[in-house]
Design a protein around this motif. Structure first.
Motif, PDB file in Angstrom:
ATOM      1  N   GLN A   1       0.815  -1.209   0.000  1.00 42.58           N
ATOM      2  CA  GLN A   1       0.000   0.000   0.000  1.00 42.58           C
ATOM      3  C   GLN A   1       0.851   1.263   0.000  1.00 42.58           C
ATOM      4  N   LYS A   2       1.922   1.291   0.778  1.00 39.21           N
ATOM      5  CA  LYS A   2       2.810   2.447   0.756  1.00 39.21           C
ATOM      6  C   LYS A   2       3.508   2.541  -0.604  1.00 39.21           C
TER       7      LYS A   2
ATOM      8  N   THR B   1       3.260   5.708  -3.250  1.00 37.60           N
ATOM      9  CA  THR B   1       4.506   6.319  -3.717  1.00 37.60           C
ATOM     10  C   THR B   1       4.571   6.332  -5.236  1.00 37.60           C
ATOM     11  N   LEU B   2       4.138   5.247  -5.879  1.00 36.68           N
ATOM     12  CA  LEU B   2       4.101   5.204  -7.332  1.00 36.68           C
ATOM     13  C   LEU B   2       3.087   6.207  -7.889  1.00 36.68           C
ATOM     14  N   GLN B   3       1.971   6.369  -7.178  1.00 35.23           N
ATOM     15  CA  GLN B   3       0.993   7.383  -7.585  1.00 35.23           C
ATOM     16  C   GLN B   3       1.617   8.783  -7.547  1.00 35.23           C
ATOM     17  N   ALA B   4       2.376   9.052  -6.510  1.00 33.31           N
ATOM     18  CA  ALA B   4       3.016  10.362  -6.383  1.00 33.31           C
ATOM     19  C   ALA B   4       4.010  10.594  -7.518  1.00 33.31           C
ATOM     20  N   ALA B   5       4.722   9.543  -7.924  1.00 35.22           N
ATOM     21  CA  ALA B   5       5.676   9.671  -9.032  1.00 35.22           C
ATOM     22  C   ALA B   5       4.948   9.966 -10.340  1.00 35.22           C
ATOM     23  N   GLU B   6       3.852   9.269 -10.587  1.00 35.02           N
ATOM     24  CA  GLU B   6       3.056   9.517 -11.799  1.00 35.02           C
ATOM     25  C   GLU B   6       2.524  10.945 -11.813  1.00 35.02           C
TER      26      GLU B   6
END
Length: 504
Positions: A449-450, A454-459
């Protein structure tokens, strides 16, 4: 039908889907993909066991042969992996070995390839040691880059290795024949040395490059092709054909802006303005007409869902302004950007493939972009192999590029935007994106989940920066003769697996 020629027959050198597809049908690794790329089946391995900490893989090979009769051994895997990560090989995809212990240091030239985390115990047993637990590593093992390589054959042919179909040896269901290194047609012939040859029903598959949809459908209707891919108006006309098949993949088409050849692209407002001129819905509905879908971001819809919430990554991560159509706003940003960098006009060249489909898209983009005052766009359509070469060398202003994931994970899309990625040839760099992607793999590798957040924030950072301009996720509308059965299609990774295909 194929839309482009094979670029290479060397797994250590391949970067394009077409070459990898040929390799998946003529070579084999530890696993094969099934169930639309979501599951795995054992291939050259008859057993794989993983340690509790996820760091060690013990592989037991089945007794199998290369097409020349040589046994396929553990040493073939050790040699092939070491060869690919050796800097002198210049494998653009070598970074995919990053999960394997010491791979990054070897690729960087800081450590000997003999230190790579793969060791053979005997002829049919080897151990893989990872640098960190990697949840998707089994999927990676099904990718052609991780296939074994025959050292004897490579050394026999030297610099001519894999330059023709005859100067290669094959471990998979078929052998490549009638390919001279630049052929527009070739044949896959059943490999009678293949360990599972009883499962292979076809004796040969003839493939030919056809770039024009009208030519393709004529060949199909006359019985000279059993499968064709259509685009544009012809695709729309065939949507209700009983032999029509939709092949919606994770193949995202985008525009990359080269900040080296065009310093104006370093300005965020300029990049955003270019994106805002493009009506993606009109592009897919009025130009492509083949059920391709407008991009919501760089990571495509359907690639990954949250294991707890079930939410689609792309739908829950979208930065709407990065894929919006707003010509008035585009013109304002354009003027502001030009003022910031002190220019009044800009001449650029759009590089794209020379297929019928790509030509139509290029023409549409040229018209859309040139609505910005003072912008002149020249279109240059060239064969895919040449386009890839020029793209990889950074010889372009804007390029219509594609990316198809190797496995179904957002990281496999986003990692091409790392500052040190061999695929990041547009010079876009973001320390924030670098850090977020590093955290996703090294800090939160065991916390799904973390890692997701984090991947969402990068996108979102990539899209806020407008580091690239997503256009659409490609759908290949096929006509496939009803007599052709059991063609396996993988939306992610390598698309077409013909091992079980048959004609009835």
């Amino acid at each position: 039908m194929e839309t482009a020629a094979i670029v290479t027959n060397d797994s250590a050198q391949a970067t394009d889907t077409g070459s990898f597809q040929m390799m998946m049908n003529t070579q084999e690794g530890i696993y094969r993909m099934k169930d639309k790329g979501q599951k795995l089946t054992l291939a050259l391995a008859k057993k794989v066991s993983v340690s509790k900490d996820g760091l060690t893989y013990h592989v037991t090979l089945r007794h199998a042969n290369w097409s020349n009769g040589d046994p396929i051994t553990a040493q073939n895997f050790v040699y092939g992996w070491r060869r690919t990560v050796t800097p002198a090989t210049k494998s653009q995809d070598a970074f995919y070995f990053s999960p394997v212990k010491n791979a990054d240091a070897i690729i960087a030239g800081k450590m000997s390839p003999t230190k790579l985390g793969i060791k053979s115990q005997d002829k049919y047993h080897f151990t893989i040691t990872l640098a960190k637990p990697t949840a998707y590593f089994k999927k990676v093992l099904a990718f052609p880059l991780y296939y074994p390589q025959n050292q004897k054959v490579i050394e026999k042919y030297g610099k001519d290795y894999a330059t023709t179909s005859a100067k290669q040896v094959y471990s998979g269901p078929f052998k490549l024949t009638k390919w001279n290194g630049s052929s527009d047609s070739w044949t896959l012939v059943k490999n009678n040395q293949y360990w599972d040859k009883k499962a292979v029903k076809l004796t040969k598959i003839n493939e030919t490059v056809v770039k024009d949809s009208s030519t393709a459908i004529n060949l199909y209707n006359s019985g000279k092709l059993d499968e064709v891919t259509l685009t544009g108006a012809l695709a729309q006309q065939q949507v209700n054909n009983k032999e029509a098949v939709n092949r919606l993949s994770a193949n995202l088409v985008r525009l990359d802006l080269n900040q080296k050849t065009q310093p104006a692209f370093k300005d965020q407002k300029i990049r955003q303005a270019l994106s805002l001129t493009i009506n993606r819905q009109a592009l897919v509905k009025n130009v492509l007409k083949d059920d391709s879908t407008a991009a919501l971001g760089f990571v495509p819809v359907g690639l990954a869902t949250n294991s707890i919430t079930g939410k689609d990554f792309a739908k829950s991560t979208q930065i709407k302004s990065a894929v919006a159509f707003d010509l008035a706003k585009a013109k304002k940003l354009w003027q502001a950007g030009k003022s910031e960098i002190g220019i009044t006009k800009l001449n650029i060249t759009l590089l794209a493939d020379d297929t019928d489909n790509s030509k139509s898209v290029s023409e549409y983009l040229q018209g859309a972009l040139q609505k910005l005052p003072g912008l002149t766009v020249t279109v240059r359509n060239i064969p895919k192999a040449q386009r890839l070469q020029e793209q990889n060398s950074g010889n372009y202003d804007i390029v219509a590029a594609t990316w198809q994931s190797t496995w179904s994970d957002p990281y496999n899309f986003l990692d091409i935007w790392l500052s040190n990625s061999s695929y990041n040839n547009s010079s876009y760099k973001s320390t924030k994106v670098d850090q977020l992607l590093d955290d996703s793999e090294n800090k939160y590798g065991n916390d799904s989940q973390k890692r997701w957040v984090t991947l969402q924030a990068a996108e979102r950072q990539l899209m806020t920066d407008q580091g690239t301009i997503p256009l659409y996720t490609a759908n290949n509308l096929q006509l496939l003769k009803s007599k052709v059965k059991h063609v396996i299609f993988n939306p992610t990774g390598v698309p077409y697996d013909f091992k079980y295909a048959s004609i009835r």
